[in-house]
Design a protein around this motif. Structure first.
Motif, mmCIF file in Angstrom:
data_model
loop_
_atom_site.group_PDB
_atom_site.id
_atom_site.type_symbol
_atom_site.label_atom_id
_atom_site.label_comp_id
_atom_site.label_asym_id
_atom_site.label_seq_id
_atom_site.Cartn_x
_atom_site.Cartn_y
_atom_site.Cartn_z
ATOM 1 N N THR A 121 -37.238 -42.917 -10.898
ATOM 2 C CA THR A 121 -37.086 -42.024 -9.732
ATOM 3 C C THR A 121 -35.892 -42.458 -8.876
ATOM 4 O OG1 THR A 121 -39.464 -41.578 -9.676
ATOM 5 C CG2 THR A 121 -38.226 -41.134 -7.663
ATOM 6 N N ILE A 122 -35.765 -43.770 -8.679
ATOM 7 C CA ILE A 122 -34.624 -44.290 -7.904
ATOM 8 C C ILE A 122 -33.307 -43.932 -8.592
ATOM 9 C CG2 ILE A 122 -33.451 -46.407 -7.170
ATOM 10 C CD1 ILE A 122 -36.245 -47.644 -6.755
ATOM 11 N N LYS A 127 -32.728 -41.436 -10.643
ATOM 12 C CA LYS A 127 -32.510 -39.987 -10.496
ATOM 13 C C LYS A 127 -31.918 -39.663 -9.127
ATOM 14 C CE LYS A 127 -36.092 -38.309 -13.682
ATOM 15 N NZ LYS A 127 -37.377 -37.598 -13.795
ATOM 16 N N ASN A 128 -32.439 -40.324 -8.114
ATOM 17 C CA ASN A 128 -31.911 -40.106 -6.761
ATOM 18 C C ASN A 128 -30.452 -40.557 -6.659
ATOM 19 O OD1 ASN A 128 -34.373 -39.079 -5.889
ATOM 20 N ND2 ASN A 128 -35.120 -41.075 -5.167
ATOM 21 N N LYS A 129 -30.127 -41.650 -7.353
ATOM 22 C CA LYS A 129 -28.740 -42.122 -7.363
ATOM 23 C C LYS A 129 -27.818 -41.097 -8.029
ATOM 24 C CE LYS A 129 -29.463 -47.140 -7.273
ATOM 25 N NZ LYS A 129 -29.269 -48.413 -8.015
ATOM 26 N N VAL A 179 -28.256 -37.906 -8.115
ATOM 27 C CA VAL A 179 -28.079 -36.805 -7.158
ATOM 28 C C VAL A 179 -27.026 -37.185 -6.114
ATOM 29 C CG1 VAL A 179 -29.180 -35.458 -5.326
ATOM 30 C CG2 VAL A 179 -30.403 -35.889 -7.472
ATOM 31 N N LYS A 180 -27.117 -38.420 -5.649
ATOM 32 C CA LYS A 180 -26.157 -38.899 -4.638
ATOM 33 C C LYS A 180 -24.740 -38.968 -5.219
ATOM 34 C CE LYS A 180 -25.203 -40.641 -0.563
ATOM 35 N NZ LYS A 180 -25.308 -39.830 0.659
ATOM 36 N N GLN A 217 -23.341 -35.514 -5.455
ATOM 37 C CA GLN A 217 -22.945 -35.050 -4.127
ATOM 38 C C GLN A 217 -21.584 -35.645 -3.703
ATOM 39 O OE1 GLN A 217 -26.281 -36.209 -1.726
ATOM 40 N NE2 GLN A 217 -27.463 -34.350 -2.186
#
Length: 215
Positions: A75-76, A78-80, A82-83, A86
């Motif tokens: 999950t971490i 995946k968030n990276k 996304v970041k 961006q």
């Protein structure tokens, strides 16, 4: 002798069933232990099976913990991603070509890491499912052993009672004493009849009148 032979066969059959349940390669020492105290051997075998089940349960719990930790890390990651995406978009808007290249390379690297992590998660989940199914079967086998132990001990108890009854029967004296009794009875009757005969003879040769006795 036939009954004792059948009894022996029954006991041997029960002992063989006990041995087959838990160990098909029982040496002579273990065989003697089983024959001397089959209930203790049954209880120990079930205890060992339960111990193995409990150990597997602990390992399964640890695997679940590893999966949860792995999923959190995924999950971490995946968030990276996304970041990073961006930031790449921001760099593109700002016309920073080098930053876009750097971000794109980093994104691909993290994306590969994510794919690997997802693959590992699938392997962990598959292992957990496999172990869970095995433990269900193991638990079922333990229940079967416990049930069969009750049945085996009940049969063994009945066989022991039969053996005791047959031992008592075989120790009883069934000698026929009627012939010797009859001989004694005949001898007594013969003696009685002999005495009666002499009495009759004596009475018949004596005078019947007291007045002429001795004349």
């Amino acid at each position: 002798m036939l009954l004792l032979s059948k009894r022996g066969g029954e006991i041997v059959g029960i002992i063989k069933t006990i041995k087959a349940l838990f160990d098909n390669k029982v040496d002579e020492t273990n065989q003697k232990m089983i024959e001397d105290n089959p209930e203790a051997i049954l209880n120990q075998a079930i205890k060992d099976e339960k111990s193995q089940y409990n150990q597997n349960e602990i390992k399964l719990s640890e695997m679940h913990s590893h999966l949860i930790e792995h999923q959190n890390q995924t999950t971490i990651l995946k968030n990276k991603l996304v970041k990073i995406q961006q930031n790449i978009s921001l760099a593109q808007r700002n016309g920073d070509i080098e930053a876009v290249k750097e971000g794109t390379a980093l994104y691909k690297q993290r994306e590969m890491e994510l794919a690997e992590r997802i693959e590992v998660e699938k392997e962990i989940e598959s292992a957990i499912n496999e172990i869970t199914e095995f433990m269900k079967t193991q638990r079922h086998e333990i229940e079967k052993l416990e049930s069969e132990k009750v049945s085996l001990l009940a049969r063994l108890s009945s066989a022991n009672v039969k053996e005791e009854v047959m031992n008592l029967t075989s120790s009883m004296n069934f000698k026929d004493n009627s012939s010797s009794f009859a001989s004694a009875r005949d001898a007594i009757n013969k003696k009685i009849n002999k005495v009666k005969g002499r009495e009759i003879v004596n009475n018949s040769t004596q005078s019947s009148s007291k007045y002429f006795k001795g004349l």
